[in-house]
Motif scaffolding. Structure first.
Motif, short mmCIF file in Angstrom:
data_model
loop_
_atom_site.label_atom_id
_atom_site.label_comp_id
_atom_site.label_asym_id
_atom_site.label_seq_id
_atom_site.Cartn_x
_atom_site.Cartn_y
_atom_site.Cartn_z
N GLN A 1 -7.77 -0.21 12.04
CA GLN A 1 -8.34 -1.56 12.11
C GLN A 1 -8.93 -1.76 13.50
N ASP B 1 0.84 -1.20 0.00
CA ASP B 1 0.00 0.00 0.00
C ASP B 1 0.87 1.25 0.00
N GLY C 1 -0.42 -5.35 6.12
CA GLY C 1 0.16 -4.13 5.55
C GLY C 1 1.05 -3.42 6.53
N ARG C 2 0.45 -2.47 7.26
CA ARG C 2 1.25 -1.60 8.13
C ARG C 2 2.15 -2.31 9.14
N THR D 1 -15.90 -4.39 4.88
CA THR D 1 -16.01 -4.18 6.33
C THR D 1 -16.33 -2.71 6.66
N ARG E 1 -3.18 -8.06 13.31
CA ARG E 1 -2.29 -7.24 14.14
C ARG E 1 -1.57 -8.13 15.12
O1 C5P Z 1 -2.17 -2.00 6.92
P1 C5P Z 1 -3.17 -3.12 7.10
O2 C5P Z 1 -2.56 -4.40 7.66
O3 C5P Z 1 -4.40 -2.68 7.86
O4 C5P Z 1 -3.60 -3.46 5.61
C1 C5P Z 1 -4.62 -4.36 5.31
C2 C5P Z 1 -4.83 -4.43 3.83
O5 C5P Z 1 -6.00 -5.21 3.62
C3 C5P Z 1 -5.08 -3.10 3.15
O6 C5P Z 1 -4.60 -3.20 1.81
C4 C5P Z 1 -6.58 -2.97 3.18
O7 C5P Z 1 -7.09 -2.20 2.13
C5 C5P Z 1 -7.02 -4.42 3.02
N1 C5P Z 1 -8.33 -4.71 3.56
C6 C5P Z 1 -8.69 -4.52 4.89
N2 C5P Z 1 -9.94 -4.82 5.32
C7 C5P Z 1 -10.83 -5.32 4.47
C8 C5P Z 1 -10.49 -5.54 3.14
C9 C5P Z 1 -9.23 -5.23 2.72
O8 C5P Z 1 -7.89 -4.07 5.69
N3 C5P Z 1 -12.02 -5.63 4.91
#
Ligand code: C5P
Length: 236
Positions: free
Chosen positions: A195, A12, A215-216, A125, A186
């Motif tokens: 989140q 991302d 991601g993060r 979500t 997480r």
């Molecule tokens: O940074 P993080 O771990 O929150 O990233 C999660 C990834 O999953 C991001 O690309 C986000 O757009 C995607 N995603 C999400 N929740 C969803 C669908 C997709 O966090 N319900």
């Protein structure tokens, strides 16, 4: 695609340079990279080819939703790019999903590649019961997730994207071979962010997730490679 390493790192970031730097750094410690709309629109299809050169699989998360013919053609183009997973909206309906799955199988066969996993996205979500009511859907979100998940599987899809809190309910009703790809992961050590409903990597896998989108906790870490390695160790 065998998932010995279930970690999918979400790239991302807004540019090809940042994405490639991150991908090269963490590739040995992860199973795949997710390329979403931000990066794909900024960097173009070439970013898929370049990320593939790291040896990791690519999950193209563009969430196609259109008439069946258009989605089938977009899926065929994605297969030509050599992606291993891609997303479509299950709310596009059975005919659209069948067309997407058939296109993935046919194009992969004609290129001599394994067919990518076409993943159905159920209810985002970010939606709640009011959001569904607004668009004329009377079901509550949990029920609608199950409706769309079952429709996706009946339409031939072999996998779904789901939130950590949906895994257990989906596993109860889905055939065992269905792959579940789960974001919202997480470790408990990172900074709080947007989140709200999360599981640790270990919890999500124990609940029945096949793949974890992270991601993060990886790309925003001081040392992304080390962060990915620690997550992998926490799983086994
Ligand atoms: O940074 P993080 O771990 O929150 O990233 C999660 C990834 O999953 C991001 O690309 C986000 O757009 C995607 N995603 C999400 N929740 C969803 C669908 C997709 O966090 N319900």
């Amino acid at each position: 695609m065998a998932n010995k390493n279930p970690i999918i790192v979400a790239l991302d970031v807004p540019s090809a340079e940042q994405a490639l730097k991150l991908a090269e750094q963490v590739a040995p410690a992860v199973g795949a990279f997710k390329i979403g709309k931000e990066l794909f629109v900024a960097a173009g299809p070439d970013i898929v080819r370049r990320v593939r050169t790291t040896g990791a699989s690519v999950f193209l998360d563009l969430k196609f939703h259109d008439i069946p013919n258009t989605v089938a053609k977009a899926v065929a183009s994605a297969v030509r790019l050599d992606v291993q997973m891609l997303t479509i909206h299950a709310s596009g309906g059975g005919e659209m999903m069948r067309a997407a799955e058939k296109s993935a199988q046919d194009m992969a066969k004609s290129l001599g590649l394994p067919a990518p996993l076409v993943l159905g996205v159920t209810v985002l979500t970010s939606s709640n019961n009011e959001t569904l009511a607004e668009i004329g859907c009377a079901a509550d979100t949990e029920k609608q997730v199950l409706n769309l998940a079952q429709l996706a599987i009946k339409s031939g899809l072999r996998g779904l994207v789901c939130s950590p809190l949906e895994i257990v309910a989906l596993r109860k009703v889905l055939p065992v071979h269905i792959q579940l790809v789960t974001p919202g992961i997480r470790t408990g050590t990172e900074k709080a962010d947007d989140q709200k409903r999360t599981l640790t990597p270990r919890e999500a896998l124990a609940a029945g997730a096949s793949w974890l989108v992270i991601g993060r906790p990886i790309y925003a870490a001081e040392n992304p490679r080390l962060a990915a390695e620690k997550i992998l160790e926490s799983i086994y």
